[in-house]
Motif scaffolding. Structure first.
Motif, PDB file in Angstrom:
ATOM      1  N   ALA A 273     -31.698 -45.422  41.864  1.00 29.97           N
ATOM      2  CA  ALA A 273     -32.178 -44.509  40.728  1.00 29.97           C
ATOM      3  C   ALA A 273     -32.948 -45.291  39.800  1.00 29.97           C
ATOM      4  O   ALA A 273     -33.380 -46.432  39.676  1.00 29.97           O
ATOM      5  N   TRP A 274     -33.442 -44.219  38.927  1.00 33.23           N
ATOM      6  CA  TRP A 274     -34.175 -44.859  37.613  1.00 33.23           C
ATOM      7  C   TRP A 274     -33.059 -44.586  36.381  1.00 33.23           C
ATOM      8  O   TRP A 274     -32.337 -43.590  36.484  1.00 33.23           O
ATOM      9  N   GLN A 275     -33.469 -45.105  35.482  1.00 34.89           N
ATOM     10  CA  GLN A 275     -32.633 -44.989  34.178  1.00 34.89           C
ATOM     11  C   GLN A 275     -33.427 -44.568  33.085  1.00 34.89           C
ATOM     12  O   GLN A 275     -34.496 -45.230  32.831  1.00 34.89           O
ATOM     13  N   LEU A 276     -32.889 -43.449  32.149  1.00 31.82           N
ATOM     14  CA  LEU A 276     -33.468 -43.210  31.191  1.00 31.82           C
ATOM     15  C   LEU A 276     -32.978 -44.016  29.821  1.00 31.82           C
ATOM     16  O   LEU A 276     -31.789 -44.127  29.895  1.00 31.82           O
ATOM     17  N   VAL A 277     -33.865 -44.806  29.135  1.00 26.95           N
ATOM     18  CA  VAL A 277     -33.718 -45.615  28.116  1.00 26.95           C
ATOM     19  C   VAL A 277     -34.489 -45.078  26.946  1.00 26.95           C
ATOM     20  O   VAL A 277     -35.491 -44.689  26.947  1.00 26.95           O
ATOM     21  N   GLY A 278     -33.726 -45.876  25.517  1.00 28.32           N
ATOM     22  CA  GLY A 278     -34.804 -45.681  24.562  1.00 28.32           C
ATOM     23  C   GLY A 278     -34.997 -44.296  24.055  1.00 28.32           C
ATOM     24  O   GLY A 278     -35.889 -43.998  23.326  1.00 28.32           O
ATOM     25  N   MET A 279     -34.353 -43.156  24.541  1.00 27.74           N
ATOM     26  CA  MET A 279     -34.470 -41.834  24.288  1.00 27.74           C
ATOM     27  C   MET A 279     -34.537 -41.511  22.755  1.00 27.74           C
ATOM     28  O   MET A 279     -33.299 -41.915  22.095  1.00 27.74           O
TER      29      MET A 279
END
Length: 176
Positions: free
Chosen positions: A96-102
């Protein structure tokens, strides 16, 4: 939001991946995010204010991460980063990739900016071969959690403290 409003928002919103030369813009938006929503991030405004330009450049030059910036009506309005999952993380989802800093500026919320940022990160992650996208959302951020659920994210059941110094401030993992 009606279909016409969504179409209008997409015309008014432009998403672009940032490169190392964009470090000053990235810094400005990131510090604004940390100031406006300190509860939403694993870092702090005080900590990141001390970063030199090389740290900011390095963040934007990684082969295993991509930061996107949204402009809405010509103004920087939000940011999101996607990064490859750390396989050593106890909650890592393989591949997976992770969504961060949104983050989206409060003046641009509800206008399609957040969705456009997430789709930019998801598209980049998919192109990099990631079958899934995961994220962590603080338990006090009900609006964000509901938004992520509308975009197809589901809770995994994993929870962790946001920062070791704040053991009563938790976040939960979601996956799409």
């Amino acid at each position: 939001m009606t279909a016409d409003e969504a179409a209008d928002a997409s015309v008014r919103t432009v998403i672009r991946r940032l490169v190392p030369d964009d470090w000053e813009l990235s810094r400005r938006v990131r510090l604004a995010a940390l100031a406006e929503a300190p509860y939403a991030f694993m870092s702090t405004l005080e900590h990141e204010r001390g970063f030199d330009d090389q740290v900011w450049r390095r963040r934007l030059g990684s082969a295993t991460a991509a930061t996107f910036l949204a402009w809405h009506d010509g103004e920087p309005a939000g940011t999101a980063t996607g990064k490859a999952e750390d396989p050593d993380d106890e909650f890592a989802v393989p591949g997976a990739w992770q969504l961060v800093g949104m983050w989206v500026d409060p003046r641009a919320r509800g206008q399609g900016v957040a969705g456009a940022l997430i789709e930019a990160v998801a598209g980049h992650a998919s192109a990099a071969g990631a079958p899934t996208l995961v994220l962590w959302v603080t338990e006090v951020n009900d609006r964000a959690r509901a938004f992520y659920q509308r975009l197809g994210f589901a809770r995994t059941g994993a929870r962790q403290p946001v920062r070791p110094t704040e053991p009563d401030h938790w976040e939960e993992q979601m996956i799409r």
